[in-house]
Design a protein around this motif. Structure first.
Motif, PDB file in Angstrom:
ATOM      1  N   LEU A 186       0.820  -1.213   0.000  1.00 53.03           N
ATOM      2  CA  LEU A 186       0.000   0.000   0.000  1.00 53.03           C
ATOM      3  C   LEU A 186       0.854   1.263   0.000  1.00 53.03           C
ATOM      4  O   LEU A 186       0.339   2.366   0.158  1.00 53.03           O
ATOM      5  CB  LEU A 186      -0.933   0.005   1.213  1.00 53.03           C
ATOM      6  N   GLY A 187       2.167   1.093  -0.147  1.00 54.48           N
ATOM      7  CA  GLY A 187       3.063   2.245  -0.228  1.00 54.48           C
ATOM      8  C   GLY A 187       3.247   2.971   1.089  1.00 54.48           C
ATOM      9  O   GLY A 187       3.480   4.185   1.101  1.00 54.48           O
ATOM     10  N   MET A 188       3.164   2.258   2.194  1.00 56.17           N
ATOM     11  CA  MET A 188       3.301   2.876   3.511  1.00 56.17           C
ATOM     12  C   MET A 188       4.426   2.196   4.284  1.00 56.17           C
ATOM     13  O   MET A 188       4.559   0.964   4.258  1.00 56.17           O
ATOM     14  CB  MET A 188       1.996   2.769   4.309  1.00 56.17           C
ATOM     15  N   GLY A 240      -7.560   1.371   2.773  1.00 58.04           N
ATOM     16  CA  GLY A 240      -6.239   1.320   2.172  1.00 58.04           C
ATOM     17  C   GLY A 240      -5.489   2.628   2.142  1.00 58.04           C
ATOM     18  O   GLY A 240      -4.283   2.647   1.900  1.00 58.04           O
ATOM     19  N   ALA A 241      -6.170   3.752   2.394  1.00 53.58           N
ATOM     20  CA  ALA A 241      -5.504   5.062   2.375  1.00 53.58           C
ATOM     21  C   ALA A 241      -5.123   5.520   3.778  1.00 53.58           C
ATOM     22  O   ALA A 241      -4.529   6.584   3.941  1.00 53.58           O
ATOM     23  CB  ALA A 241      -6.403   6.109   1.719  1.00 53.58           C
ATOM     24  N   GLN A 242      -5.454   4.731   4.779  1.00 49.89           N
ATOM     25  CA  GLN A 242      -5.162   5.110   6.166  1.00 49.89           C
ATOM     26  C   GLN A 242      -4.026   4.263   6.735  1.00 49.89           C
ATOM     27  O   GLN A 242      -3.954   3.065   6.472  1.00 49.89           O
ATOM     28  CB  GLN A 242      -6.383   4.909   7.062  1.00 49.89           C
ATOM     29  N   GLU A 243      -3.190   4.901   7.522  1.00 50.30           N
ATOM     30  CA  GLU A 243      -2.182   4.145   8.262  1.00 50.30           C
ATOM     31  C   GLU A 243      -2.793   3.539   9.517  1.00 50.30           C
ATOM     32  O   GLU A 243      -2.400   2.465   9.963  1.00 50.30           O
ATOM     33  CB  GLU A 243      -1.011   5.049   8.657  1.00 50.30           C
ATOM     34  N   ALA A 244      -3.749   4.254  10.095  1.00 52.64           N
ATOM     35  CA  ALA A 244      -4.356   3.818  11.353  1.00 52.64           C
ATOM     36  C   ALA A 244      -5.624   4.639  11.586  1.00 52.64           C
ATOM     37  O   ALA A 244      -6.094   5.356  10.691  1.00 52.64           O
ATOM     38  CB  ALA A 244      -3.373   4.008  12.511  1.00 52.64           C
ATOM     39  N   VAL A 245      -6.171   4.517  12.784  1.00 49.43           N
ATOM     40  CA  VAL A 245      -7.323   5.320  13.190  1.00 49.43           C
ATOM     41  C   VAL A 245      -6.992   6.809  13.022  1.00 49.43           C
ATOM     42  O   VAL A 245      -5.872   7.228  13.329  1.00 49.43           O
ATOM     43  CB  VAL A 245      -7.654   5.038  14.676  1.00 49.43           C
TER      44      VAL A 245
END
Length: 275
Positions: free
Chosen positions: A159-161, A228-233
């Motif tokens: 996901l590119g993170m 998929g666009a979030q790292e976390a909450v």
């Protein structure tokens, strides 16, 4: 800058005055909701309010016009004001379940200041209470061995993170065991995140109780963030202080599924602690 500071102070004073006039800050000895004798009573101290209603998931639903058309919404019941300024509503005990509710004071939605139990569903906080019974028995914290809950960061190159976060449950006794455990990947619904099952869905209590009863095999439960666009909450990673949304990007076009396939590869590296 001085003008902005003065405006901010003025707004705080106005909000404070509204709170003191409409809803008392100190609720004193008020118990709400009060469950006894097969009834439930909601209470709110609001001496200067003109109307207070309670909205709850167990009340009869009604159809209302919304921006999305006619929809079935939660039912509302007017509360009765007493001479002491406390508004009350009493009804028969609802069925065993986790129930949610809130108040509307002169049209403004607010939580129950006498109830510290709250849950977040996407961007909405609401109060809740539990009614014990066969359906809800595993929602309660019982005198059973408890598992461990960890918020784990792992690399997500798919996901590119550099890192993403997931919630991981390990059963009681896991830390002292050398055996292999099955792994369950438990994904939330639309608008959820890696906190949804552990905090909103009471998954931790359910697994503790089912395992203690011998109805579930001790297992590792991985609760990922399906956006998929979030790292976390939101609020738990840099530049993420934004309002959670039902329609998050990269949730329906296959990004997360590709990322999920990468879990099996990265978990063995980043979660070397887990057997």
């Amino acid at each position: 800058m001085k003008a902005f500071f003065s405006l901010a102070v003025g707004c705080l004073i106005s909000l404070s005055a509204w709170a003191q006039e409409t809803v008392a800050v100190n609720t004193g000895d008020i118990v709400s909701p009060e469950l006894k004798n097969q009834t439930i009573t909601f209470k709110l101290l609001a001496p200067n309010a003109k109307e207070v209603v309670v909205e709850a998931d167990f009340l009869e639903k009604v159809k209302r016009q919304t921006p999305f058309g006619m929809m079935e919404t939660l039912g509302q019941i007017p509360m009765v004001k007493g001479q002491d300024g406390v508004w009350t509503y009493t009804t028969s005990m609802p069925s065993p379940e986790l129930h949610t509710y809130c108040f509307y004071v002169d049209g403004m939605r607010m939580l129950d200041p006498s109830n510290v139990y709250m849950i977040r569903d996407i961007a909405t906080y609401t109060n809740y209470f539990l009614v014990d019974g066969e359906l809800s028995q595993n929602y309660f914290v019982r005198e059973v061995p408890h598992g461990t809950v960890s918020k784990v960061w792992y690399p997500s190159p798919t996901l590119g993170m550099e890192r993403r976060r997931m919630t991981v449950y390990t059963p009681a006794g896991y830390e002292d065991s050398n055996k292999q455990y099955p792994v369950l990947y438990l994904l939330h619904g639309a608008g959820g995140d890696e906190n949804a099952w552990s905090e909103l869905g009471r998954a931790i209590q359910i697994f503790d109780n089912l395992i203690a009863q011998g109805k579930a095999e001790p297992m590792i439960v991985v609760m990922p963030n399906g956006n998929g666009a979030q790292e976390a909450v939101p609020g738990e990673y840099p530049n993420s202080m934004y309002k959670p949304s039902f329609a998050n990007p990269k949730t329906m076009e296959g990004s997360f599924e590709k990322g999920l396939s990468g879990y099996h590869e990265v978990c063995g590296k980043s979660l070397s602690y887990y057997k």
